[in-house]
Design a protein around this motif. Structure first.
Motif, PDB file in Angstrom:
ATOM      1  N   ASP A   1     -11.156  -7.470   5.867  1.00 51.47           N
ATOM      2  CA  ASP A   1      -9.936  -6.868   5.282  1.00 51.47           C
ATOM      3  C   ASP A   1     -10.138  -5.461   4.729  1.00 51.47           C
ATOM      4  N   MET A   2     -11.025  -4.682   5.337  1.00 48.66           N
ATOM      5  CA  MET A   2     -11.154  -3.295   4.885  1.00 48.66           C
ATOM      6  C   MET A   2     -10.065  -2.405   5.474  1.00 48.66           C
ATOM      7  N   ASN A   3      -9.406  -2.890   6.506  1.00 53.66           N
ATOM      8  CA  ASN A   3      -8.317  -2.148   7.142  1.00 53.66           C
ATOM      9  C   ASN A   3      -7.008  -2.870   6.849  1.00 53.66           C
ATOM     10  N   GLY A   4      -6.332  -2.442   5.759  1.00 56.33           N
ATOM     11  CA  GLY A   4      -5.074  -3.076   5.404  1.00 56.33           C
ATOM     12  C   GLY A   4      -5.223  -4.178   4.369  1.00 56.33           C
ATOM     13  N   LEU A   5      -4.232  -5.026   4.278  1.00 59.92           N
ATOM     14  CA  LEU A   5      -4.041  -6.100   3.288  1.00 59.92           C
ATOM     15  C   LEU A   5      -3.710  -5.501   1.932  1.00 59.92           C
ATOM     16  N   VAL A   6      -4.698  -5.044   1.186  1.00 59.87           N
ATOM     17  CA  VAL A   6      -4.425  -4.246  -0.018  1.00 59.87           C
ATOM     18  C   VAL A   6      -5.380  -3.068  -0.050  1.00 59.87           C
ATOM     19  N   ALA A   7      -4.892  -1.922  -0.520  1.00 59.46           N
ATOM     20  CA  ALA A   7      -5.776  -0.794  -0.780  1.00 59.46           C
ATOM     21  C   ALA A   7      -6.693  -1.167  -1.939  1.00 59.46           C
ATOM     22  N   GLU A   8      -7.817  -0.494  -2.043  1.00 60.93           N
ATOM     23  CA  GLU A   8      -8.833  -0.885  -3.018  1.00 60.93           C
ATOM     24  C   GLU A   8      -9.187   0.288  -3.931  1.00 60.93           C
TER      25      GLU A   8
END
Length: 249
Positions: free
Chosen positions: A172-179
């Motif tokens: 999930d480093m591409n999308g889902l939630v920004a970090e």
């Protein structure tokens, strides 16, 4: 996925994988990225760190903090969705409690601390030694196998870890939630040539990385950058943790 990396499991069952030192070019070197992604510059990752396979979930946040700020709490699986609607200051408080709880816990024969990744550490871990728009290539159509974005998320977050991981075992480093990252924002990209977070005395903004469930695919690219005020909360921003070894026990 590449050969299995050394890892440990925290008290919630979350897995943290070793990210080894190396060198890479931070930022957009192709000329197609946004202005704030340049100038691209070489960065050295000199110290190993352990990166969470997944972002922090609502269940993990509630267990430590006692409350749930997230927007998307409906359904039996909501605890497995990422915690969101947390400010940078909330993230700092979460980390303080993590370190208070785990300060003397030995992991792989070492004592360490929990923290947010620097922007350089985040991009290094997202790229996995590649230089394309995403680690898997250049085509938007392939993104659906690896990330949640405006084109496939259905206007909501999803449980963490449903998509395929990157070659270093991170989901999930591409999308889902920004970090949230540790760095203060510099739109001119005058950032360190090391893995240390950028400091900008007058900035009240912090870097966020990765794009989210409501952003277009372009925002999920490996080099895409954004920022938010430290006090801002958004249902598209969460956190992924780093565990940094400090000493052998």
């Amino acid at each position: 996925m590449e050969g299995e990396r050394p890892a440990f499991t925290d008290s919630w069952g979350g897995v943290y994988r070793l990210i080894e030192p190396g060198e890479f070019t931070l930022g957009d070197s192709t000329g197609v990225g946004a202005r704030n992604e340049s100038p691209a510059h070489d960065v050295s990752i000199t110290e190993p760190f352990f990166l969470g396979e997944r972002v922090i979930t609502q269940a993990q946040w509630v267990d430590l903090m006692g409350s749930n700020p997230s927007k998307f709490q409906e359904g039996w699986s909501s605890g497995l969705r990422p915690v969101e609607s947390i400010s940078y200051h909330d993230a700092v408080e979460f980390l303080a409690r993590m370190n208070e709880r785990d300060g003397n816990s030995e992991r792989l024969g070492m004592i360490g601390i929990w923290r947010l990744p620097s922007e350089a550490e985040w991009e290094y871990s997202a790229r996995c030694g590649t230089n394309g728009r995403w680690w898997f290539g250049q085509r938007d159509v392939e993104l659906n196998d690896y990330g949640w974005h405006a084109g496939n998320a259905g206007s909501t977050t999803k449980e963490v870890g449903l998509k395929k991981p990157n070659p270093w075992g991170i989901f999930d480093m591409n999308g889902l939630v920004a970090e949230w990252c540790a760095d203060q924002w510099d739109p001119n990209y005058n950032t360190p040539r090391t893995q240390s977070p950028h400091r900008h005395a007058s900035s009240k903004r912090r870097v966020t990385r990765g794009g989210s469930w409501f952003t277009e695919s372009d925002s999920t690219r490996s080099t895409a950058r954004s920022s938010s005020l430290e006090s801002k909360t958004s249902d598209g921003i969460g956190i992924r943790l780093v565990w940094e070894p400090q000493s052998t026990s």
